[in-house]
Scaffold this motif. Structure first.
Motif, short mmCIF file in Angstrom:
data_model
loop_
_atom_site.label_atom_id
_atom_site.label_comp_id
_atom_site.label_asym_id
_atom_site.label_seq_id
_atom_site.Cartn_x
_atom_site.Cartn_y
_atom_site.Cartn_z
N VAL A 1 1.03 -1.09 -0.06
CA VAL A 1 0.10 0.14 0.17
C VAL A 1 1.11 1.32 -0.01
N ASP A 2 0.90 1.96 -0.96
CA ASP A 2 1.61 3.32 -1.20
C ASP A 2 1.08 4.38 -0.68
N PRO A 3 1.60 4.88 0.40
CA PRO A 3 0.99 6.12 1.08
C PRO A 3 0.80 7.60 0.16
N GLU A 4 2.01 7.53 -0.86
CA GLU A 4 1.89 8.54 -1.88
C GLU A 4 0.42 8.42 -2.67
N VAL A 5 0.33 7.39 -3.28
CA VAL A 5 -0.80 7.07 -3.96
C VAL A 5 -2.10 7.22 -3.12
N LEU A 6 -2.25 6.96 -1.79
CA LEU A 6 -3.46 7.17 -1.14
C LEU A 6 -3.54 8.64 -1.16
N ALA A 7 -2.43 9.57 -0.76
CA ALA A 7 -2.36 10.88 -0.62
C ALA A 7 -3.01 11.50 -1.76
N GLY A 8 -2.57 11.12 -2.91
CA GLY A 8 -2.92 11.62 -4.24
C GLY A 8 -4.31 11.49 -4.49
N LEU A 9 -5.08 10.24 -4.06
CA LEU A 9 -6.49 10.02 -4.09
C LEU A 9 -7.49 10.93 -3.12
N GLY A 10 -6.77 11.50 -2.06
CA GLY A 10 -7.39 12.32 -1.11
C GLY A 10 -7.96 11.35 0.03
N ILE A 11 -6.97 10.12 0.43
CA ILE A 11 -7.48 9.28 1.17
C ILE A 11 -6.54 9.45 2.63
N SER A 12 -7.09 9.58 3.70
CA SER A 12 -6.26 9.99 4.79
C SER A 12 -5.68 8.88 5.46
N GLU A 13 -4.82 8.97 6.60
CA GLU A 13 -4.29 8.12 7.04
C GLU A 13 -5.41 7.00 7.73
N GLN A 14 -6.32 8.00 8.42
CA GLN A 14 -7.46 7.15 9.15
C GLN A 14 -8.50 6.49 8.10
N GLU A 15 -8.80 6.91 7.04
CA GLU A 15 -9.45 6.29 5.98
C GLU A 15 -8.84 5.13 5.62
N ALA A 16 -7.28 5.25 5.51
CA ALA A 16 -6.68 4.02 4.72
C ALA A 16 -6.53 2.63 5.90
N ALA A 17 -6.37 3.23 6.88
CA ALA A 17 -6.52 2.18 8.14
C ALA A 17 -7.90 1.27 8.25
N ALA A 18 -8.71 2.24 7.96
CA ALA A 18 -10.09 1.39 7.82
C ALA A 18 -10.21 0.37 6.79
N MET A 19 -9.63 0.93 5.65
CA MET A 19 -9.80 -0.09 4.33
C MET A 19 -8.81 -1.24 4.47
N ILE A 20 -7.54 -0.99 5.19
CA ILE A 20 -6.70 -2.05 5.29
C ILE A 20 -7.21 -3.16 6.37
N ALA A 21 -7.91 -2.79 7.43
CA ALA A 21 -8.66 -3.50 8.52
C ALA A 21 -9.95 -3.16 8.72
N PRO A 22 -10.91 -3.56 7.67
CA PRO A 22 -12.28 -3.50 7.95
C PRO A 22 -12.91 -3.97 9.16
N GLN A 23 -13.39 -3.34 10.06
CA GLN A 23 -14.53 -3.76 11.15
C GLN A 23 -15.20 -5.03 10.78
N PRO A 24 -15.27 -6.02 11.52
CA PRO A 24 -16.51 -6.90 11.16
C PRO A 24 -17.73 -6.44 11.46
N TYR A 25 -18.74 -6.91 10.98
CA TYR A 25 -20.16 -6.57 11.23
C TYR A 25 -20.46 -7.09 12.70
N THR A 26 -20.96 -6.50 13.55
CA THR A 26 -21.24 -6.97 14.84
C THR A 26 -22.71 -6.38 15.16
N GLY A 27 -23.51 -6.07 14.20
CA GLY A 27 -25.08 -5.51 14.44
C GLY A 27 -25.94 -6.79 14.54
N ALA A 28 -27.12 -6.60 14.70
CA ALA A 28 -28.11 -7.48 14.68
C ALA A 28 -28.44 -8.30 13.48
N PRO A 29 -28.89 -9.59 13.32
CA PRO A 29 -29.00 -10.31 12.24
C PRO A 29 -30.41 -9.92 11.40
N ASN A 30 -30.59 -10.23 10.37
CA ASN A 30 -31.92 -10.01 9.61
C ASN A 30 -32.54 -8.37 9.62
#
Length: 231
Positions: free
Chosen positions: A158-187
């Protein structure tokens, strides 16, 4: 023990491409690439349409769809088709397809197979984690065959310079690299209609009825019966 549901898709079940000339496409993908045809039938609920499936592995298929009139839709390079792996086409359209083989020997064997049918094929090109061959399919498809020899990891690839060029912040990139599992209600019920969200292109009244239909109605629909019933 209850199995935990997968938190993300675990592979490609099928890639579906439009076919203006279904016979030509089937001949190419069965003979040039060697995919066995395992199913072809009337597309469910679409008059005159056909849907074909070719086997890549037991749980990974390549699919071709023919709808009457498809052959009259013009192809325009840079709009409907890219024509090459690095060229643009309209957002949301298929830029290219890369099929996978297990190792370099299989990659070179596929190069020979494709060339034996008179189809030019270029490569392999080493991308640092996979090696790829490039060629064209019928109706201006851009195709690739790859073998991966290195596991991709975000720390290396994952190239930080490419992310920055796309306007993706470090926080946004971290969420993309490690997506949180779904923990909500079923159905969960269908969300309220929001025109800003992606939507299927049905007539508005039909689509609203589909969205208002309870999940239980879809779940109770009978399975489609195979046309030959041989299995």
């Amino acid at each position: 023990m209850n199995q935990i549901p997968a938190q993300h898709p675990v592979g490609v079940h099928h890639i579906a491409c439009m076919a203006g000339d279904m016979k030509k496409q089937l001949e190419f993908f069965t003979q040039v690439l060697g995919f066995p045809l395992v199913a072809i039938f009337d597309m469910h609920g679409v008059d005159g349409a056909s849907h074909a499936f070719l086997r890549m592995s037991d749980d990974s298929l390549f699919s071709l769809v023919h709808v009457p009139g498809t052959d009259r839709i013009p192809s325009t390079m840079g709009v409907t088709h890219a024509g090459r792996g690095e060229m643009p086409c309209a957002p949301g359209t298929m830029q290219h397809i890369a099929f996978r083989v297990p190792d370099e020997a299989a990659l070179l064997a596929m190069r020979d197979r494709v060339r034996s049918h008179g189809v030019p094929i270029i490569g392999p090109i080493d991308h640092g984690f996979c090696k790829s061959l490039y060629f064209a399919g019928p109706e201006n498809m851009t195709l690739e065959i790859s073998t991966q020899y290195r596991v991709l990891d975000a720390a290396t690839w994952v190239d930080p310079e490419v992310l920055a060029g796309l306007g993706i912040s470090e926080q946004e990139a971290a969420a993309m690299i490690a997506p949180q599992p779904y923990t909500g209600a079923p159905n969960l019920p269908q969300p309220a209609f929001d025109p800003a969200k992606p939507h299927l292109d049905y007539p508005e009244a039909t689509y609203q009825r589909m969205l208002a239909t309870p999940d239980s109605v879809y779940e109770r629909l009978p399975p489609y019966e195979p046309p030959a019933r041989g299995g």
